[in-house]
Write a protein that holds these residues in place. Structure first.
Motif, PDB file in Angstrom:
ATOM      1  N   HIS A  16       0.811  -1.218   0.000  1.00 36.24           N
ATOM      2  CA  HIS A  16       0.000   0.000   0.000  1.00 36.24           C
ATOM      3  C   HIS A  16       0.849   1.275   0.000  1.00 36.24           C
ATOM      4  CE1 HIS A  16      -3.466  -2.544   0.868  1.00 36.24           C
ATOM      5  NE2 HIS A  16      -2.765  -3.107   1.830  1.00 36.24           N
ATOM      6  N   VAL A  17       1.983   1.248   0.710  1.00 33.44           N
ATOM      7  CA  VAL A  17       2.808   2.447   0.879  1.00 33.44           C
ATOM      8  C   VAL A  17       4.262   2.081   0.637  1.00 33.44           C
ATOM      9  CG1 VAL A  17       3.482   4.308   2.432  1.00 33.44           C
ATOM     10  CG2 VAL A  17       1.193   3.326   2.605  1.00 33.44           C
ATOM     11  N   ARG A  18       4.956   2.902  -0.135  1.00 32.82           N
ATOM     12  CA  ARG A  18       6.371   2.686  -0.434  1.00 32.82           C
ATOM     13  C   ARG A  18       7.207   3.785   0.216  1.00 32.82           C
ATOM     14  NH1 ARG A  18       5.998  -0.658  -5.113  1.00 32.82           N
ATOM     15  NH2 ARG A  18       4.507  -2.247  -4.457  1.00 32.82           N
ATOM     16  N   ASP A  21       7.292   7.111  -1.400  1.00 35.78           N
ATOM     17  CA  ASP A  21       6.113   7.969  -1.289  1.00 35.78           C
ATOM     18  C   ASP A  21       6.381   9.169  -0.389  1.00 35.78           C
ATOM     19  OD1 ASP A  21       4.878   6.120  -2.863  1.00 35.78           O
ATOM     20  OD2 ASP A  21       3.668   5.231  -1.264  1.00 35.78           O
ATOM     21  N   PRO A 104       1.957  -4.062  -5.969  1.00 34.13           N
ATOM     22  CA  PRO A 104       1.135  -3.051  -5.297  1.00 34.13           C
ATOM     23  C   PRO A 104      -0.317  -3.485  -5.206  1.00 34.13           C
ATOM     24  CG  PRO A 104       1.674  -2.346  -7.522  1.00 34.13           C
ATOM     25  CD  PRO A 104       2.473  -3.583  -7.260  1.00 34.13           C
ATOM     26  N   SER A 105      -0.996  -3.009  -4.181  1.00 35.28           N
ATOM     27  CA  SER A 105      -2.409  -3.346  -4.006  1.00 35.28           C
ATOM     28  C   SER A 105      -3.248  -2.599  -5.031  1.00 35.28           C
ATOM     29  CB  SER A 105      -2.869  -2.957  -2.603  1.00 35.28           C
ATOM     30  OG  SER A 105      -2.852  -1.547  -2.447  1.00 35.28           O
ATOM     31  N   ARG A 108      -3.816   1.000  -3.912  1.00 35.24           N
ATOM     32  CA  ARG A 108      -2.700   1.922  -4.150  1.00 35.24           C
ATOM     33  C   ARG A 108      -2.671   2.360  -5.617  1.00 35.24           C
ATOM     34  NH1 ARG A 108       2.452   3.502  -2.807  1.00 35.24           N
ATOM     35  NH2 ARG A 108       3.854   3.689  -4.598  1.00 35.24           N
ATOM     36  N   GLU A 109      -2.828   1.406  -6.521  1.00 34.92           N
ATOM     37  CA  GLU A 109      -2.762   1.737  -7.935  1.00 34.92           C
ATOM     38  C   GLU A 109      -3.920   2.647  -8.345  1.00 34.92           C
ATOM     39  OE1 GLU A 109      -2.034  -1.841 -10.285  1.00 34.92           O
ATOM     40  OE2 GLU A 109       0.077  -1.330  -9.948  1.00 34.92           O
TER      41      GLU A 109
END
Length: 425
Positions: A16-18, A21, A104-105, A108-109
């Protein structure tokens, strides 16, 4: 220094988060803070102008000590923003390994696609890590064009019929899957074609995306594992405009793939624009009418080039180049007919329950007017000419429902299916 493999909990979070980000958020926060400072100074200067005080270097900038204060605040903001960005750029490679990230989920995308639709041109201009690059994708993964593993490995089951699906504004390729249905997968089963999905930054000008798509499609067709016999482009909403732009750009550049293009299908495409963007321009005009509210037009002008292209359905660079996209509401497009030698079809949705002159003229699918989706225009030069049996209106069908409607899928199949052989007398 080798990085530790992320734990299961970390992998779940990374969907969900990188870490990158954080750098993207710092860049956006710096731009937003600078923008708010500009709005505040603009309002301040409007008041000063009313009492006869001069402006600064620009009409919406203050002068004297007030101007120095604003310049100081703006400078500190930029200094802090650049400092944090530089620090993160140096630190992230030491603590993060993108190669270890899980897929990625979908959430998120979807968020990144929406952000690119609204601010994509700014994200790209500032090299923000969240800017979405254009990709051609197959079975959920990017197709490596140019250098890299040959496409034979990724497209072992490729067929001579290539179907390319182009999504709409603020969306991505995964969102063709809706309510358990995907037009691409369904048509692949019915027609034996190979579905490839385009993912692109929908905040860029339509013509910019069209040019890059034309280039990537040329590379894809050159590396296709089997001899290609036909190409079909299926565009939803803005995706239809990008498809038309690609055809125009490819013809001008002398590319080869237009010679294989057999079908061009539009689903809810705003060929002549959409009213929501025109409403946005109307808000700009109203805010600009007063010197005290004029600085707030900057908020409305955050919307991307892709969105403003939807005011009238821009396709070519000449439609917008050299003009203030927040200026005149006039339609400056030169007529651009559908590509010759290609079977073109359009499916339009309407929330109206049944056929009727007033309903058909005023009611669209919630986002795109019916007449715009059908290519109709009061100016005969601008009309897109679809054969009677190459257009269909779907009642009680909203803009996104065009993606999940089986009636739409069956109509597209009917349009694309090869004609049956003649019966011998």
């Amino acid at each position: 220094m080798a990085l530790k493999t992320p734990s299961a909990a970390q992998l779940a979070l990374l969907r969900h988060v990188r870490p990158a980000d954080l750098r993207a958020a710092v860049q956006l926060a710096t731009e937003a803070t600078t923008g708010v400072i500009g709005i505040a100074e603009g309002v301040h200067q409007s008041v000063r102008r009313r009492i006869g005080l001069p402006a600064g270097a620009l009409p919406d900038r203050t002068s004297g000590l007030t101007g120095q204060v604003y310049r100081g605040i703006r400078g500190v903001t930029q200094l802090v923003g650049h400092g944090l960005d530089g620090a993160l750029a140096s630190l992230l490679p030491l603590v993060d390994e993108p190669g270890l990230h899980p897929a990625p989920s979908p959430g998120r995308e979807a968020v990144i696609a929406a952000l690119n639709g609204v601010l994509g041109d700014r994200l790209q201009a500032s090299a923000n890590p969240l800017a979405q690059p254009m990709e051609l994708r197959y079975q959920g993964e990017r197709l490596p064009l140019g250098r890299g593993p040959p496409l034979h490995e990724r497209l072992a089951s490729a067929t001579p019929h290539l179907l390319v699906l182009l999504h709409g504004l603020c969306m991505n390729d995964t969102q063709w899957q809706r309510a358990g249905h995907d037009h691409g997968a369904w048509l692949a089963q019915a027609l034996g074609c190979t579905p490839v999905y385009l993912r692109y930054n929908s905040g860029l000008h339509t013509s910019v995306n069209g040019r890059e798509f034309a280039r990537q499609l040329e590379a894809l067709t050159a590396q296709w594992p089997v001899p290609l016999q036909s190409i079909t482009l299926l565009g939803h909403s803005m995706g239809g405009l990008v498809a038309r732009a690609a055809c125009y750009e490819a013809q001008g550049a002398g590319l080869r793939w237009p010679g294989l293009l057999r079908h061009l299908v539009f689903l809810g495409t705003p060929h002549h624009g959409a009213p929501l963007e025109r409403a946005g321009h109307g808000v700009d005009v109203l805010l600009a009418a007063s010197p005290f509210t004029a600085p707030f037009t900057r908020l409305g002008q955050l919307r991307s080039a892709g969105i403003t292209d939807l005011r009238h359905g821009h396709v070519r660079e000449a439609d917008w180049h050299g003009r203030d996209r927040f200026g005149s509401a006039a339609d400056h497009r030169e007529p651009l007919p559908l590509p010759e030698g290609v079977a073109c079809f359009t499916a339009a949705g309407t929330l109206a329950p049944q056929r009727g002159l007033l309903a058909e003229r005023l009611t669209g699918d919630g986002l795109v007017p019916l007449r715009s989706a059908l290519g109709q225009h009061d100016d005969p030069r601008r009309r897109l000419v679809f054969a009677r049996d190459s257009q269909r209106t779907f009642y009680r069908t909203g803009h996104l429902e065009l993606l999940s409607s089986m009636a739409v899928a069956e109509q597209v199949l009917q349009w694309l299916a090869p004609a049956p052989p003649p019966v011998d007398a």
